[in-house]
Design a protein around this motif. Sequence first.
Motif, PDB file in Angstrom:
ATOM      1  N   UNK A  87       0.803  -1.217   0.000  1.00  0.00           N
ATOM      2  CA  UNK A  87       0.000   0.000   0.000  1.00  0.00           C
ATOM      3  C   UNK A  87       0.830   1.258   0.000  1.00  0.00           C
ATOM      4  N   UNK A  88       2.114   1.126  -0.341  1.00  0.00           N
ATOM      5  CA  UNK A  88       3.014   2.275  -0.412  1.00  0.00           C
ATOM      6  C   UNK A  88       2.844   2.959  -1.761  1.00  0.00           C
ATOM      7  N   UNK A  89       2.788   4.279  -1.759  1.00  0.00           N
ATOM      8  CA  UNK A  89       2.659   5.055  -2.989  1.00  0.00           C
ATOM      9  C   UNK A  89       4.038   5.271  -3.613  1.00  0.00           C
ATOM     10  N   UNK A  90       4.162   4.987  -4.906  1.00  0.00           N
ATOM     11  CA  UNK A  90       5.432   5.091  -5.621  1.00  0.00           C
ATOM     12  C   UNK A  90       5.428   6.320  -6.509  1.00  0.00           C
ATOM     13  N   UNK A  91       6.494   7.109  -6.426  1.00  0.00           N
ATOM     14  CA  UNK A  91       6.687   8.193  -7.386  1.00  0.00           C
ATOM     15  C   UNK A  91       7.903   7.857  -8.231  1.00  0.00           C
ATOM     16  N   UNK A  92       7.671   7.678  -9.515  1.00  0.00           N
ATOM     17  CA  UNK A  92       8.748   7.348 -10.441  1.00  0.00           C
ATOM     18  C   UNK A  92       9.627   8.585 -10.633  1.00  0.00           C
ATOM     19  N   UNK A  93      10.901   8.451 -10.302  1.00  0.00           N
ATOM     20  CA  UNK A  93      11.807   9.588 -10.416  1.00  0.00           C
ATOM     21  C   UNK A  93      11.486  10.710  -9.458  1.00  0.00           C
ATOM     22  N   UNK A  94      10.816  10.393  -8.357  1.00  0.00           N
ATOM     23  CA  UNK A  94      10.421  11.418  -7.391  1.00  0.00           C
ATOM     24  C   UNK A  94      11.590  12.023  -6.646  1.00  0.00           C
ATOM     25  N   UNK A  95      11.336  13.144  -5.988  1.00  0.00           N
ATOM     26  CA  UNK A  95      12.350  13.839  -5.214  1.00  0.00           C
ATOM     27  C   UNK A  95      12.584  13.079  -3.910  1.00  0.00           C
ATOM     28  N   UNK A  96      13.763  12.516  -3.708  1.00  0.00           N
ATOM     29  CA  UNK A  96      14.010  11.759  -2.476  1.00  0.00           C
ATOM     30  C   UNK A  96      13.828  12.589  -1.207  1.00  0.00           C
ATOM     31  N   UNK A  97      14.046  13.896  -1.303  1.00  0.00           N
ATOM     32  CA  UNK A  97      13.908  14.747  -0.124  1.00  0.00           C
ATOM     33  C   UNK A  97      12.469  14.817   0.361  1.00  0.00           C
ATOM     34  N   UNK A  98      11.519  14.552  -0.504  1.00  0.00           N
ATOM     35  CA  UNK A  98      10.103  14.602  -0.142  1.00  0.00           C
ATOM     36  C   UNK A  98       9.514  13.229   0.130  1.00  0.00           C
ATOM     37  N   UNK A  99      10.349  12.184   0.097  1.00  0.00           N
ATOM     38  CA  UNK A  99       9.855  10.814   0.220  1.00  0.00           C
ATOM     39  C   UNK A  99      10.184  10.237   1.594  1.00  0.00           C
ATOM     40  N   UNK A 100       9.390   9.251   1.982  1.00  0.00           N
ATOM     41  CA  UNK A 100       9.655   8.532   3.230  1.00  0.00           C
ATOM     42  C   UNK A 100      10.748   7.486   3.052  1.00  0.00           C
ATOM     43  N   UNK A 101      10.853   6.961   1.842  1.00  0.00           N
ATOM     44  CA  UNK A 101      11.871   5.970   1.505  1.00  0.00           C
ATOM     45  C   UNK A 101      12.341   6.225   0.084  1.00  0.00           C
ATOM     46  N   UNK A 102      13.535   5.738  -0.232  1.00  0.00           N
ATOM     47  CA  UNK A 102      14.027   5.836  -1.594  1.00  0.00           C
ATOM     48  C   UNK A 102      14.645   4.500  -1.991  1.00  0.00           C
ATOM     49  N   UNK A 103      14.402   4.104  -3.229  1.00  0.00           N
ATOM     50  CA  UNK A 103      15.026   2.930  -3.823  1.00  0.00           C
ATOM     51  C   UNK A 103      15.728   3.407  -5.081  1.00  0.00           C
ATOM     52  N   UNK A 104      17.024   3.153  -5.180  1.00  0.00           N
ATOM     53  CA  UNK A 104      17.825   3.745  -6.237  1.00  0.00           C
ATOM     54  C   UNK A 104      18.727   2.727  -6.905  1.00  0.00           C
ATOM     55  N   UNK A 105      19.100   3.041  -8.135  1.00  0.00           N
ATOM     56  CA  UNK A 105      20.114   2.271  -8.829  1.00  0.00           C
ATOM     57  C   UNK A 105      21.477   2.888  -8.620  1.00  0.00           C
TER      58      UNK A 105
END
Length: 259
Positions: A87-105
Amino acid sequence: MNASDRTPADLLRSALASDPARPLVTFYDDATGERVELSVATFANWVSKTANLLQGDLAAAPGDRLALLLPAHWQTAVWLLACSSVGVSVEIGGDPADADLVVTGPDTLEAARACRGERLALALRPLGGRFPQTPDGFADYAVEVPGQGDRFAPFAPVDPDAPALVVAGTERRERTELTAAQVVERARADATAFGLTAPGARLLSGRAYDTWEGLSAGLYAPLAAGSSVVLCRNLDQLSVEGLAKRVESERVTGTADGM
C-alpha cells in the motif's frame, strides 16, 4: 484475470492462481547481454520477499511515499508490485527529499542521499548481484532480500482508492497521480489497445519506465491481460536483424510503438 481485481497486487495474485508456470517478464539488457526470464511464480516470490522487506525491515506502511529511481528493469517491476502489496505510494523519479523511503540504482546514489528515511540501493547487476562494496548510507537490496519470507500478508488492508503511483504523462508535460484502482483500469484499457487478447500474447517493449506509457507497456498492461512482456533495456544497441531474431525466438505477438 478476475473482474474484481482492483490493485496491481490483486492482478498478480490472480495470475499466480491461474497459471503460475507461464512466463511473465522476460528481461534483456542489450548493453550487457543479460537475459532473465521470470515465470509468474518466480516473479511473485521476488515480490513477496521484497514486500516483506518493505513492510518488516523498513517499517513501511500504507500511505508512505517511496521515490523510485530505477530504470526499466525486472527488479523495478518487482518493486512496483511489492509497493502495491503493502500500500506504499510510488513516485517514479520522485524527489528523495520529499519521500519517506528511496530505492535507487547505482547511477542515482547521490540524488538519493537527500532522503531522510530508509535508503535501498540496487546494483542492477546480472542475476540480481550485489554491490562489490555497499554504498555508504544505503542497504544493499541484494543482501537484504534473500532471507525474507516467501509469503506475504499485509499488516493493514490496502485501499484500492488510495494514491498508488505518481508518474509523468505523455511527453512528460505533467505528473499524474493514480490510485491502485485507476492503475488497473488504465492497464486493462491499454491491454486491449496493445492487442493482448489472445492466450499466450507476448508484448515486446523498449520503452523507459519514466512515463505511464512505458510502465503500462512494460508491466501493467500485460499483467492485466494475463499475458507476458519482453522488456528490453538499451534496445537501441540491438541491430535490426537482432531485433527480428528476438521477436521470432521470444514468440512476440506485438510491440509497443514509440520504441
